[in-house]
Design a protein around this motif. Structure first.
Motif, PDB file in Angstrom:
ATOM      1  N   ALA A  62      59.950  16.724  19.670  1.00 23.49           N
ATOM      2  CA  ALA A  62      59.957  17.325  21.007  1.00 23.49           C
ATOM      3  C   ALA A  62      61.029  18.403  21.068  1.00 23.49           C
ATOM      4  CB  ALA A  62      60.222  16.259  22.071  1.00 23.49           C
ATOM      5  N   THR A  63      60.867  19.286  22.039  1.00 22.78           N
ATOM      6  CA  THR A  63      61.849  20.334  22.302  1.00 22.78           C
ATOM      7  C   THR A  63      62.230  20.282  23.773  1.00 22.78           C
ATOM      8  OG1 THR A  63      60.146  21.992  22.781  1.00 22.78           O
ATOM      9  CG2 THR A  63      60.912  21.847  20.496  1.00 22.78           C
ATOM     10  N   GLY A  64      63.475  20.652  24.060  1.00 16.05           N
ATOM     11  CA  GLY A  64      63.920  20.653  25.449  1.00 16.05           C
ATOM     12  C   GLY A  64      65.092  21.582  25.649  1.00 16.05           C
ATOM     13  N   GLY A  65      65.419  21.818  26.894  1.00 16.65           N
ATOM     14  CA  GLY A  65      66.502  22.731  27.235  1.00 16.65           C
ATOM     15  C   GLY A  65      67.882  22.185  26.941  1.00 16.65           C
ATOM     16  N   SER A  66      68.000  20.856  26.896  1.00 14.86           N
ATOM     17  CA  SER A  66      69.304  20.257  26.613  1.00 14.86           C
ATOM     18  C   SER A  66      69.092  18.934  25.884  1.00 14.86           C
ATOM     19  CB  SER A  66      70.085  20.013  27.905  1.00 14.86           C
ATOM     20  OG  SER A  66      69.561  18.889  28.584  1.00 14.86           O
ATOM     21  N   GLU A  67      70.203  18.362  25.413  1.00 13.59           N
ATOM     22  CA  GLU A  67      70.123  17.092  24.698  1.00 13.59           C
ATOM     23  C   GLU A  67      69.837  15.906  25.616  1.00 13.59           C
ATOM     24  OE1 GLU A  67      73.686  18.287  23.339  1.00 13.59           O
ATOM     25  OE2 GLU A  67      72.792  19.362  21.655  1.00 13.59           O
ATOM     26  N   ARG A  68      69.905  16.117  26.928  1.00 13.66           N
ATOM     27  CA  ARG A  68      69.684  15.017  27.880  1.00 13.66           C
ATOM     28  C   ARG A  68      68.349  14.313  27.692  1.00 13.66           C
ATOM     29  NH1 ARG A  68      70.447  17.878  33.556  1.00 13.66           N
ATOM     30  NH2 ARG A  68      68.611  18.818  32.645  1.00 13.66           N
ATOM     31  N   HIS A  69      67.366  15.031  27.154  1.00 15.94           N
ATOM     32  CA  HIS A  69      66.013  14.473  27.075  1.00 15.94           C
ATOM     33  C   HIS A  69      65.648  13.958  25.686  1.00 15.94           C
ATOM     34  CE1 HIS A  69      65.345  15.927  31.089  1.00 15.94           C
ATOM     35  NE2 HIS A  69      65.646  17.148  30.719  1.00 15.94           N
ATOM     36  N   ALA A  70      66.610  13.855  24.790  1.00 17.46           N
ATOM     37  CA  ALA A  70      66.311  13.463  23.405  1.00 17.46           C
ATOM     38  C   ALA A  70      65.620  12.102  23.310  1.00 17.46           C
ATOM     39  CB  ALA A  70      67.591  13.472  22.572  1.00 17.46           C
ATOM     40  N   LEU A  71      65.934  11.186  24.216  1.00 19.24           N
ATOM     41  CA  LEU A  71      65.340   9.854  24.141  1.00 19.24           C
ATOM     42  C   LEU A  71      63.880   9.809  24.585  1.00 19.24           C
ATOM     43  CD1 LEU A  71      68.293   7.582  25.265  1.00 19.24           C
ATOM     44  CD2 LEU A  71      67.319   7.833  22.979  1.00 19.24           C
ATOM     45  N   MET A  72      63.365  10.940  25.083  1.00 23.07           N
ATOM     46  CA  MET A  72      61.957  10.925  25.500  1.00 23.07           C
ATOM     47  C   MET A  72      61.022  10.628  24.333  1.00 23.07           C
ATOM     48  SD  MET A  72      59.805  13.572  24.451  1.00 23.07           S
ATOM     49  CE  MET A  72      58.602  13.652  25.719  1.00 23.07           C
ATOM     50  N   ILE A  73      61.463  10.923  23.107  1.00 19.63           N
ATOM     51  CA  ILE A  73      60.638  10.595  21.941  1.00 19.63           C
ATOM     52  C   ILE A  73      60.394   9.088  21.903  1.00 19.63           C
ATOM     53  CG2 ILE A  73      60.608  10.496  19.415  1.00 19.63           C
ATOM     54  CD1 ILE A  73      61.983  13.259  19.440  1.00 19.63           C
ATOM     55  N   ASP A  74      61.445   8.304  22.086  1.00 25.68           N
ATOM     56  CA  ASP A  74      61.296   6.847  22.021  1.00 25.68           C
ATOM     57  C   ASP A  74      60.767   6.229  23.308  1.00 25.68           C
ATOM     58  OD1 ASP A  74      62.122   6.482  19.353  1.00 25.68           O
ATOM     59  OD2 ASP A  74      64.198   6.782  19.964  1.00 25.68           O
ATOM     60  N   HIS A  75      61.051   6.852  24.444  1.00 26.89           N
ATOM     61  CA  HIS A  75      60.659   6.263  25.722  1.00 26.89           C
ATOM     62  C   HIS A  75      59.330   6.780  26.258  1.00 26.89           C
ATOM     63  CE1 HIS A  75      64.374   4.003  26.366  1.00 26.89           C
ATOM     64  NE2 HIS A  75      64.952   4.999  25.746  1.00 26.89           N
ATOM     65  N   GLN A  76      58.846   7.911  25.740  1.00 26.01           N
ATOM     66  CA  GLN A  76      57.590   8.481  26.229  1.00 26.01           C
ATOM     67  C   GLN A  76      56.552   8.621  25.112  1.00 26.01           C
ATOM     68  OE1 GLN A  76      57.228   9.079  29.530  1.00 26.01           O
ATOM     69  NE2 GLN A  76      59.307   8.379  29.864  1.00 26.01           N
ATOM     70  N   PHE A 119      59.029  18.246  29.810  1.00 25.69           N
ATOM     71  CA  PHE A 119      58.860  18.779  31.160  1.00 25.69           C
ATOM     72  C   PHE A 119      59.084  17.640  32.135  1.00 25.69           C
ATOM     73  CE2 PHE A 119      56.266  20.014  34.848  1.00 25.69           C
ATOM     74  CZ  PHE A 119      56.871  21.230  35.130  1.00 25.69           C
ATOM     75  N   ARG A 120      60.135  17.757  32.941  1.00 19.18           N
ATOM     76  CA  ARG A 120      60.483  16.714  33.904  1.00 19.18           C
ATOM     77  C   ARG A 120      60.629  15.343  33.254  1.00 19.18           C
ATOM     78  NH1 ARG A 120      58.059  18.750  39.633  1.00 19.18           N
ATOM     79  NH2 ARG A 120      58.714  20.882  39.278  1.00 19.18           N
ATOM     80  N   GLY A 121      61.280  15.328  32.108  1.00 19.24           N
ATOM     81  CA  GLY A 121      61.619  14.078  31.444  1.00 19.24           C
ATOM     82  C   GLY A 121      60.548  13.479  30.556  1.00 19.24           C
ATOM     83  N   THR A 122      59.414  14.166  30.377  1.00 21.94           N
ATOM     84  CA  THR A 122      58.343  13.600  29.560  1.00 21.94           C
ATOM     85  C   THR A 122      57.545  14.712  28.899  1.00 21.94           C
ATOM     86  OG1 THR A 122      56.567  11.949  29.553  1.00 21.94           O
ATOM     87  CG2 THR A 122      56.678  13.429  31.461  1.00 21.94           C
ATOM     88  N   TYR A 123      56.471  14.338  28.203  1.00 21.48           N
ATOM     89  CA  TYR A 123      55.594  15.322  27.590  1.00 21.48           C
ATOM     90  C   TYR A 123      54.858  16.089  28.674  1.00 21.48           C
ATOM     91  CZ  TYR A 123      53.114  10.844  27.832  1.00 21.48           C
ATOM     92  OH  TYR A 123      52.647   9.616  28.239  1.00 21.48           O
ATOM     93  N   THR A 124      54.297  17.225  28.305  1.00 20.04           N
ATOM     94  CA  THR A 124      53.581  18.032  29.294  1.00 20.04           C
ATOM     95  C   THR A 124      52.291  17.319  29.706  1.00 20.04           C
ATOM     96  OG1 THR A 124      52.323  19.266  27.628  1.00 20.04           O
ATOM     97  CG2 THR A 124      54.469  20.184  28.290  1.00 20.04           C
ATOM     98  N   GLY A 125      51.842  17.618  30.896  1.00 21.45           N
ATOM     99  CA  GLY A 125      50.577  17.060  31.372  1.00 21.45           C
ATOM    100  C   GLY A 125      49.409  17.481  30.498  1.00 21.45           C
ATOM    101  N   LEU A 126      49.453  18.711  30.009  1.00 21.37           N
ATOM    102  CA  LEU A 126      48.390  19.219  29.146  1.00 21.37           C
ATOM    103  C   LEU A 126      48.329  18.414  27.841  1.00 21.37           C
ATOM    104  CD1 LEU A 126      46.277  21.517  28.985  1.00 21.37           C
ATOM    105  CD2 LEU A 126      47.990  22.821  27.716  1.00 21.37           C
ATOM    106  N   PHE A 127      49.491  18.089  27.291  1.00 25.64           N
ATOM    107  CA  PHE A 127      49.570  17.272  26.082  1.00 25.64           C
ATOM    108  C   PHE A 127      48.896  15.921  26.327  1.00 25.64           C
ATOM    109  CE2 PHE A 127      51.810  14.209  23.399  1.00 25.64           C
ATOM    110  CZ  PHE A 127      51.830  14.827  22.158  1.00 25.64           C
TER     111      PHE A 127
END
Length: 193
Positions: A113-127, A84-92
């Motif tokens: 993680a899951t997302g609408g597109s591949e653009r956010h795949a790096l959030m696993i490593d960066h977030q 959500f907006r490039g990172t994990y959800t606030g609730l998480f």
């Protein structure tokens, strides 16, 4: 006899059904095929109203406290969140804010993680990876990222993703085996690495 591994998955999905929960369940099943374990899936969307407004752990109802204790007492964790907006959800993040800061030290954690597109795949490593580094958890080598197109009716359908999930679990097995060895070690004995 050694007790089964306590394998706990936390899904940050806010809806039911949830792609994050579906991915978590898939990863639980893959690990369960490789190691005897007791599986538990915690869906934060189902608990949201019980802890979203709390600021301190003593304010939480028993149902949320039980889930926090399950995470803290797990032998292996699987965590999934929608992006959500490039990172994990606030609730998480809010849920993990209640986890004791030493409860996850050296605990194996499989990140997904899951997302609408591949653009956010790096959030696993960066977030996600930095969040669990704070806890000094042992984040497993491969994360699993899925997009909307990888699912049909909340089931994984993309063969490349299914293979990635399987590879992530296979690469995690040495660390999971170490956790299993730790369970079978008698108190006071060191476990050979």
């Amino acid at each position: 006899m050694t007790r089964p591994l306590r394998l706990v998955a936390v899904s940050g999905g806010l809806q039911r059904p949830s792609k994050a929960a579906a991915l978590a369940a898939h990863l639980l099943d893959l690990i369960g095929r490789e190691a005897p374990c007791e599986q538990r899936l915690i869906e934060l969307g189902q608990l949201a109203l019980q802890f979203a407004g709390a600021t301190w752990r003593p304010q939480l109802p028993d149902a949320v406290e039980r889930e926090l204790a399950a995470v803290e007492q797990a032998d292996v964790l699987v965590v999934t969140t929608p992006v959500f907006r490039g990172t994990y959800t606030g609730l998480f993040k809010h849920f993990f804010d209640f986890i004791h800061q030493d409860a996850l030290v050296d605990k194996p954690v499989l990140l997904a993680a899951t997302g609408g597109s591949e653009r956010h795949a790096l959030m696993i490593d960066h977030q996600l990876r930095p969040l669990f580094s704070f806890f000094q958890a042992r984040t497993l080598p491969l994360g699993v990222y899925a997009t909307d197109k990888d699912f049909t009716d909340y089931r994984l359908r993309d063969e490349a993703l299914i293979q990635r999930a399987d590879l992530a679990v296979q690469r995690a097995l040495p660390v999971i085996d170490l956790a299993r060895q730790t369970l079978s070690a008698t108190p006071g004995m060191a476990v050979a690495a």
